[in-house]
Design a protein around this motif. Sequence first.
Motif, mmCIF file in Angstrom:
data_model
loop_
_atom_site.group_PDB
_atom_site.id
_atom_site.type_symbol
_atom_site.label_atom_id
_atom_site.label_comp_id
_atom_site.label_asym_id
_atom_site.label_seq_id
_atom_site.Cartn_x
_atom_site.Cartn_y
_atom_site.Cartn_z
ATOM 1 N N LYS A 17 5.945 9.658 0.396
ATOM 2 C CA LYS A 17 6.788 8.489 0.169
ATOM 3 C C LYS A 17 6.441 7.508 1.286
ATOM 4 C CE LYS A 17 11.674 7.256 -0.347
ATOM 5 N NZ LYS A 17 13.046 7.813 -0.228
ATOM 6 N N LEU A 18 5.928 6.343 0.914
ATOM 7 C CA LEU A 18 5.462 5.372 1.895
ATOM 8 C C LEU A 18 6.408 4.189 1.985
ATOM 9 C CD1 LEU A 18 2.715 6.528 0.240
ATOM 10 C CD2 LEU A 18 1.761 5.486 2.261
ATOM 11 N N HIS A 19 6.624 3.725 3.197
ATOM 12 C CA HIS A 19 7.447 2.549 3.472
ATOM 13 C C HIS A 19 6.525 1.487 4.061
ATOM 14 C CE1 HIS A 19 11.431 4.650 3.190
ATOM 15 N NE2 HIS A 19 10.599 5.671 3.289
ATOM 16 N N MET A 20 6.328 0.395 3.329
ATOM 17 C CA MET A 20 5.448 -0.685 3.763
ATOM 18 C C MET A 20 6.312 -1.881 4.143
ATOM 19 S SD MET A 20 2.236 -1.832 4.094
ATOM 20 C CE MET A 20 1.274 -0.667 3.140
ATOM 21 N N LYS A 21 6.169 -2.324 5.390
ATOM 22 C CA LYS A 21 6.938 -3.480 5.861
ATOM 23 C C LYS A 21 6.393 -4.784 5.269
ATOM 24 C CE LYS A 21 7.610 -1.384 10.404
ATOM 25 N NZ LYS A 21 7.218 -1.522 11.821
ATOM 26 N N LYS A 22 7.288 -5.723 5.061
ATOM 27 C CA LYS A 22 6.917 -7.048 4.572
ATOM 28 C C LYS A 22 5.878 -7.660 5.509
ATOM 29 C CE LYS A 22 8.797 -11.632 3.650
ATOM 30 N NZ LYS A 22 10.008 -12.462 3.591
ATOM 31 N N GLY A 23 4.798 -8.184 4.927
ATOM 32 C CA GLY A 23 3.759 -8.850 5.705
ATOM 33 C C GLY A 23 2.737 -7.921 6.331
ATOM 34 N N CYS A 24 2.902 -6.626 6.173
ATOM 35 C CA CYS A 24 1.974 -5.659 6.752
ATOM 36 C C CYS A 24 1.067 -5.080 5.672
ATOM 37 C CB CYS A 24 2.741 -4.528 7.437
ATOM 38 S SG CYS A 24 3.675 -5.067 8.874
ATOM 39 N N SER A 25 -0.085 -4.568 6.107
ATOM 40 C CA SER A 25 -1.072 -4.010 5.184
ATOM 41 C C SER A 25 -1.653 -2.727 5.737
ATOM 42 C CB SER A 25 -2.247 -4.979 4.996
ATOM 43 O OG SER A 25 -1.841 -6.194 4.467
ATOM 44 N N CYS A 26 -2.026 -1.837 4.836
ATOM 45 C CA CYS A 26 -2.828 -0.694 5.252
ATOM 46 C C CYS A 26 -4.280 -1.177 5.350
ATOM 47 C CB CYS A 26 -2.678 0.473 4.275
ATOM 48 S SG CYS A 26 -3.234 0.137 2.597
ATOM 49 N N SER A 27 -5.174 -0.308 5.725
ATOM 50 C CA SER A 27 -6.584 -0.664 5.853
ATOM 51 C C SER A 27 -7.184 -1.053 4.512
ATOM 52 C CB SER A 27 -7.380 0.536 6.378
ATOM 53 O OG SER A 27 -6.909 0.949 7.623
ATOM 54 N N LEU A 28 -8.164 -1.943 4.555
ATOM 55 C CA LEU A 28 -9.031 -2.143 3.404
ATOM 56 C C LEU A 28 -9.989 -0.970 3.458
ATOM 57 C CD1 LEU A 28 -9.801 -4.043 1.061
ATOM 58 C CD2 LEU A 28 -11.467 -5.086 2.617
ATOM 59 N N GLN A 29 -9.973 -0.119 2.433
ATOM 60 C CA GLN A 29 -10.612 1.185 2.533
ATOM 61 C C GLN A 29 -11.088 1.686 1.182
ATOM 62 O OE1 GLN A 29 -7.542 4.389 3.047
ATOM 63 N NE2 GLN A 29 -6.144 2.629 3.075
ATOM 64 N N TYR A 30 -11.840 2.775 1.244
ATOM 65 C CA TYR A 30 -12.164 3.525 0.037
ATOM 66 C C TYR A 30 -12.268 4.994 0.407
ATOM 67 C CZ TYR A 30 -17.097 3.651 1.537
ATOM 68 O OH TYR A 30 -18.260 3.853 2.237
ATOM 69 N N HIS A 31 -12.294 5.842 -0.595
ATOM 70 C CA HIS A 31 -12.403 7.284 -0.420
ATOM 71 C C HIS A 31 -13.607 7.776 -1.212
ATOM 72 C CE1 HIS A 31 -8.361 6.888 1.136
ATOM 73 N NE2 HIS A 31 -7.985 6.340 -0.006
ATOM 74 N N GLU A 32 -14.327 8.724 -0.658
ATOM 75 C CA GLU A 32 -15.499 9.264 -1.348
ATOM 76 C C GLU A 32 -15.110 10.282 -2.414
ATOM 77 O OE1 GLU A 32 -18.000 10.548 1.888
ATOM 78 O OE2 GLU A 32 -18.732 8.503 2.203
ATOM 79 N N LYS A 33 -14.037 11.061 -2.186
ATOM 80 C CA LYS A 33 -13.620 12.110 -3.123
ATOM 81 C C LYS A 33 -12.176 11.973 -3.597
ATOM 82 C CE LYS A 33 -16.635 15.545 -1.013
ATOM 83 N NZ LYS A 33 -16.696 16.830 -0.307
ATOM 84 N N LYS A 34 -11.346 11.393 -2.782
ATOM 85 C CA LYS A 34 -9.901 11.375 -3.009
ATOM 86 C C LYS A 34 -9.497 10.474 -4.178
ATOM 87 C CE LYS A 34 -5.714 10.515 -0.285
ATOM 88 N NZ LYS A 34 -5.253 10.036 1.026
ATOM 89 N N PHE A 35 -8.654 11.003 -5.072
ATOM 90 C CA PHE A 35 -7.982 10.238 -6.121
ATOM 91 C C PHE A 35 -6.561 9.964 -5.626
ATOM 92 C CE2 PHE A 35 -11.257 12.191 -8.579
ATOM 93 C CZ PHE A 35 -11.464 11.395 -9.683
ATOM 94 N N GLU A 36 -6.039 8.773 -5.874
ATOM 95 C CA GLU A 36 -4.669 8.426 -5.495
ATOM 96 C C GLU A 36 -3.940 7.814 -6.683
ATOM 97 O OE1 GLU A 36 -4.800 7.140 -0.870
ATOM 98 O OE2 GLU A 36 -5.641 5.679 -2.260
ATOM 99 N N ASN A 37 -2.653 8.139 -6.788
ATOM 100 C CA ASN A 37 -1.773 7.530 -7.779
ATOM 101 C C ASN A 37 -0.574 6.956 -7.032
ATOM 102 O OD1 ASN A 37 -2.903 8.371 -10.509
ATOM 103 N ND2 ASN A 37 -2.884 10.282 -9.357
ATOM 104 N N PHE A 38 -0.226 5.710 -7.327
ATOM 105 C CA PHE A 38 0.907 5.044 -6.697
ATOM 106 C C PHE A 38 1.974 4.746 -7.730
ATOM 107 C CE2 PHE A 38 -2.859 3.617 -4.287
ATOM 108 C CZ PHE A 38 -2.505 4.061 -3.032
ATOM 109 N N TYR A 39 3.233 4.884 -7.316
ATOM 110 C CA TYR A 39 4.376 4.516 -8.159
ATOM 111 C C TYR A 39 5.352 3.753 -7.269
ATOM 112 C CZ TYR A 39 8.388 4.745 -11.241
ATOM 113 O OH TYR A 39 9.458 4.397 -12.030
#
Length: 124
Positions: free
Chosen positions: A35-57
């Motif tokens: 469960k991720l909490h993202m603050k207004k105006g903040c960003s995670c890295s611009l990134q990619y994964h070689e193997k990892k699949f991600e699903n967001f809701y």
Amino acid sequence: QRIRRSRFMTKEIPKPWGKELWLETEPEYELIMKKLHMKKGCSCSLQYHEKKFENFYVLSGQLKLTIGKTLDTLEEKMLFPGDHYTIQPMVIHRMTGVEDSVYIESSTNHLDDVVRLQDDYDRK
């Protein structure tokens, strides 16, 4: 019948953009749930994964998803509560909080599989 408890109920990891609450890690199924909490105006890295699949809701708030196969083809999509998105391996992506936001991420168990292309917090 007894309810099986998770091996890893909750672990909080502070992040410069908010925090992650790890809800489940299941090596047998290679599943991670956060469960991720993202603050207004903040960003995670611009990134990619070689193997990892991600699903967001998205549970609450509003997020901007920057996504594309190359740096030249990045697009922006707005995500609202109830929206979901799947990120395939090798796809460049970044989440940005348009508002304080909470979202669930389920992914494969490739914890160290992150290639950061850009990071606002100088992480390697």
